[in-house]
Motif scaffolding. Structure first.
Motif, PDB file in Angstrom:
ATOM      1  N   ILE A 141       0.845  -1.209   0.000  1.00  0.00           N
ATOM      2  CA  ILE A 141       0.000   0.000   0.000  1.00  0.00           C
ATOM      3  C   ILE A 141       0.870   1.245   0.000  1.00  0.00           C
ATOM      4  O   ILE A 141       0.651   2.187  -0.766  1.00  0.00           O
ATOM      5  N   LEU A 142       1.927   1.224   0.839  1.00  0.00           N
ATOM      6  CA  LEU A 142       2.828   2.384   0.907  1.00  0.00           C
ATOM      7  C   LEU A 142       3.511   2.607  -0.442  1.00  0.00           C
ATOM      8  O   LEU A 142       3.577   3.734  -0.943  1.00  0.00           O
ATOM      9  N   LYS A 192       1.050   4.056  -2.964  1.00  0.00           N
ATOM     10  CA  LYS A 192       0.742   5.449  -2.632  1.00  0.00           C
ATOM     11  C   LYS A 192       1.899   6.348  -3.057  1.00  0.00           C
ATOM     12  O   LYS A 192       1.721   7.388  -3.705  1.00  0.00           O
ATOM     13  N   ALA A 234       2.186   6.494  -6.876  1.00  0.00           N
ATOM     14  CA  ALA A 234       1.109   7.293  -7.475  1.00  0.00           C
ATOM     15  C   ALA A 234       1.382   8.780  -7.292  1.00  0.00           C
ATOM     16  O   ALA A 234       1.311   9.558  -8.240  1.00  0.00           O
ATOM     17  N   LEU A 235       1.730   9.170  -6.049  1.00  0.00           N
ATOM     18  CA  LEU A 235       1.954  10.592  -5.777  1.00  0.00           C
ATOM     19  C   LEU A 235       3.160  11.126  -6.544  1.00  0.00           C
ATOM     20  O   LEU A 235       3.084  12.167  -7.198  1.00  0.00           O
ATOM     21  N   VAL A 293       8.165  11.218  -0.911  1.00  0.00           N
ATOM     22  CA  VAL A 293       7.480  11.549  -2.173  1.00  0.00           C
ATOM     23  C   VAL A 293       8.354  12.505  -2.989  1.00  0.00           C
ATOM     24  O   VAL A 293       8.540  12.322  -4.196  1.00  0.00           O
ATOM     25  N   GLU A 297       8.286   3.668   7.448  1.00  0.00           N
ATOM     26  CA  GLU A 297       7.965   3.814   6.023  1.00  0.00           C
ATOM     27  C   GLU A 297       8.712   2.746   5.226  1.00  0.00           C
ATOM     28  O   GLU A 297       9.794   2.982   4.704  1.00  0.00           O
ATOM     29  N   THR A 329       8.793   0.472   2.065  1.00  0.00           N
ATOM     30  CA  THR A 329       8.205   0.181   0.757  1.00  0.00           C
ATOM     31  C   THR A 329       8.385  -1.301   0.479  1.00  0.00           C
ATOM     32  O   THR A 329       9.170  -1.985   1.138  1.00  0.00           O
TER      33      THR A 329
END
Lengths: 276, 362
Positions: free
Chosen positions: A76-77, A80, A83-84, A151, A230, A232
């Protein structure tokens, strides 16, 4: 003077088809590239825990991976994050593409190309260490801990990948189309909205897909820049591998491989499709 | 101040591209007045500045010096999208992501016309260019001639004050080009819009235009009706560029307004038309069109020897050299049953029809 060699009809200089060993070299390269992936994919369907002897076909390891909370969170991380950073990188790359193809050539244009493409040239570990230091200072001064840092780091290295197909598309597009739009009462904004943008859209989508895949696959920068908690998906996998190779990692890798192949195929379809 | 009969006016327009050593003077102090409702052609070889002049009127370039007026108003400072002028581009540049109807309606949509009105005008335009029922097509499904018609309809739909055409027929094959020449003329008559047409094809210019401006090296050399340009070229370049011509050195001996008399190398004295500039008696060059002469067995006004006879069906071309060595071509219409009156090596006299000798400025 040596006799001229009779060349086969329609041949070109350095036509590889007529070079000795071309076929064996080609096979060697293909095997070198794809055999490891095939073996990995093969053993991900293994019933047993072994990654060297195949016992029975099964989706067992896919099931185990899917049920693993660690994998779920990391996936999910990763999505996300990808995508960002894809959105931001694609917007920046689109603007850079327009600026470098739709203006009169300006002083320092070559320098701009170099700067945009720099992340492709600098060793990733160097960028990662630099980013770590830089963000470390910012975090210390401001006290901010945020997913935004990760990000931002991903956005930066995704920009050149998004930029390449967008720029290629824009360079293929005749400037006359924008002239026609302007001639037919379209203000610069309307000309962009109704002509340039729809015509460059395949390039933008291709760029976004490439950026997404690049972000999804990144290890080094994520490893160094990510804050506490965090993790990934690739970083989680690296952690697993320290404890030994399991078919579970093979299964996750195979899924990632599948996603990448789909995206890259789309990318090539959009980029090299016959236009007109 | 504004003259209603004038559509476009260029006043002392100069356009310089680049700077320093590499600077190119594309237009050099060009002035021209294009009248309303006329089919005006800019004719010249590539690089003569004709397209630059068109782009200056459209607004894609800005003049280095001089003024451009549209219906008496200065427009040099306006961007293209604020000029009531539309262009048909050489490669058509139809939007590939739109249908034929969307292409034609584009200008109207950009002007903010309501959708139903756009649809109505698009239908009118499709009828005008004879492409009814093709509005839903993708532009990639059209033939070259159809694309040309859509490009025309797209540029005409917003009813511009002036339509600019940048060599629009050059991509078409010969047969289609002839058809479109007639089509363009018809469209201009039906719409009453001023057409400014750029071409390097002299035949195209002569067949379609009300007036032609012949350009070379950034200058307009002569402006006039096709017949004037052809029959009475004032400069060597114009005579040379349009049609086949004989140049003969002569002596200007009498001047009376635009009529005069010249003495040809043979000694014969003949009437001649003079260009619209002050001349003084002395050495001049005259032009004589090959179809304005006849060959006779006796002396005529010039004498020469036939080098070559080429049969062309409707006419026969006789290539001669005059007694002083000047090459000369005579083009004689073939009559039914007429045998070639002269053959290679024959001596022949040349007679010239009335009003067929034109004196050049240079």
């Amino acid at each position: 003077m040596p006799d001229t060699v009779a060349l086969p009809p329609r041949s070109r200089p350095f036509d590889v088809r007529y070079m000795p060993g071309f076929t064996s070299m080609a096979w060697l390269c293909l095997i070198g590239l794809y055999a490891p992936l095939l073996i990995m994919a093969f053993f991900s369907f293994n019933e047993s825990r072994s990654v060297t002897t195949f016992t029975d076909f099964s989706f067992r390891w896919y099931q185990i991976a899917a049920d693993n909370a660690g994998v779920k969170d990391a996936t999910i991380l990763s999505l996300k994050l990808a995508a960002l950073s894809t959105v931001f990188a694609t917007i920046a790359a689109t603007m850079a593409g327009l600026a470098t193809t739709r203006t009169r050539s300006f002083k320092g244009q070559a320098f701009v190309f170099a700067v945009i493409n720099q992340p492709l040239m600098i060793p990733e570990i160097v960028t990662a260490v630099g980013t770590l230091t830089f963000f470390g200072i910012i975090k210390q001064v401001t006290g901010i801990q945020s997913f935004g840092f990760l990000v931002l780091a991903h956005t930066v290295f995704c920009i050149p990948f998004a930029y390449m197909p967008i720029r290629a598309r824009l360079e293929d597009m005749d400037l006359t189309f924008e002239h026609v739009a302007a001639d037919l009462y379209a203000s610069p904004w309307k000309a962009f909205r109704y002509v340039t943008f729809p015509m460059m859209l395949p390039g933008i989508i291709a760029g976004a897909m490439l950026a997404f895949v690049i972000s999804l696959d990144d290890v080094i920068i994520s490893l160094l820049v990510a804050g506490a908690g965090e993790t990934t998906l690739p970083v989680w996998m690296i952690g697993q591998l320290r404890r030994g190779l399991t078919p579970e990692v093979n299964a996750i890798s195979t899924v990632l491989l599948g996603v990448t192949i789909i995206f890259v195929s789309f990318f090539f379809f959009l980029t090299f499709r016959k236009r007109k | 101040m504004s003259n209603p009969a004038v559509a476009v006016e260029a006043q002392g327009v100069t356009k310089i591209f680049g700077s320093g050593e590499e600077q190119v003077r594309a237009l050099d102090n060009v002035s021209v007045t294009i009248r309303e409702n006329e089919f005006f052609t800019l004719l010249g070889p590539s690089g003569c500045g004709k397209t630059t002049l068109l782009r200056l009127i459209a607004g894609f370039e800005h003049p280095t010096d001089g003024h451009i007026l549209l219906h008496g108003e200065h427009i040099a400072h306006l961007p293209p999208f604020q000029r009531p002028v539309n262009t048909v581009f050489q490669n058509y540049a139809l939007f590939p992501h739109m249908t034929v109807a969307d292409n034609i309606g584009f200008g109207l949509e950009m002007q903010g016309m309501p959708k139903q009105d756009v649809a109505r005008v698009v239908d009118e335009m499709l009828t005008l260019v004879r492409m009814e029922n093709l509005g839903r097509r993708r532009t990639s499904q059209l033939s070259g001639g159809q694309q040309q018609r859509v490009a025309l309809a797209r540029a005409l739909a917003p009813k511009p004050k002036v339509l600019l055409l940048d060599e629009p027929l050059s991509a078409l094959d010969l047969k289609l080009r002839k058809e479109m020449q007639i089509e363009l003329k018809r469209l201009q008559n039906e719409t009453g819009i001023t057409f400014v047409f750029v071409t390097h094809d002299q035949e195209e210019a002569l067949t379609m235009s009300d007036r032609v401006a012949v350009m070379n090296a950034g200058n307009i050399l002569q402006i006039g009706a096709p017949r004037t340009i052809y029959d009475h070229p004032s400069e060597r370049f114009v005579a040379h560029f349009i049609g086949e011509t004989n140049f003969v050195e002569a002596e200007l001996i009498e001047i009376d307004g635009r009529n005069g008399r010249v003495q040809l190398p043979s000694g014969a004295e003949v009437p001649a038309s003079l260009p619209d500039v002050d001349l003084s008696p002395g050495k001049v060059t005259v032009v004589i069109r090959p179809e304005h002469v006849d060959l006779v067995p006796d002396a005529g006004v010039l004498q020469g020897t036939i080098d070559n006879v080429v049969y062309f069906g409707t006419d026969t071309h006789y290539h001669l050299h005059l007694d002083d060595g000047t090459p000369f071509v005579a083009r004689l219409q073939n009559q039914r049953d007429s045998a070639a009156a002269f053959t290679e090596g024959d001596k022949a006299g040349i007679t010239v029809k009335d009003n067929a000798i034109q004196v050049l400025v240079d």
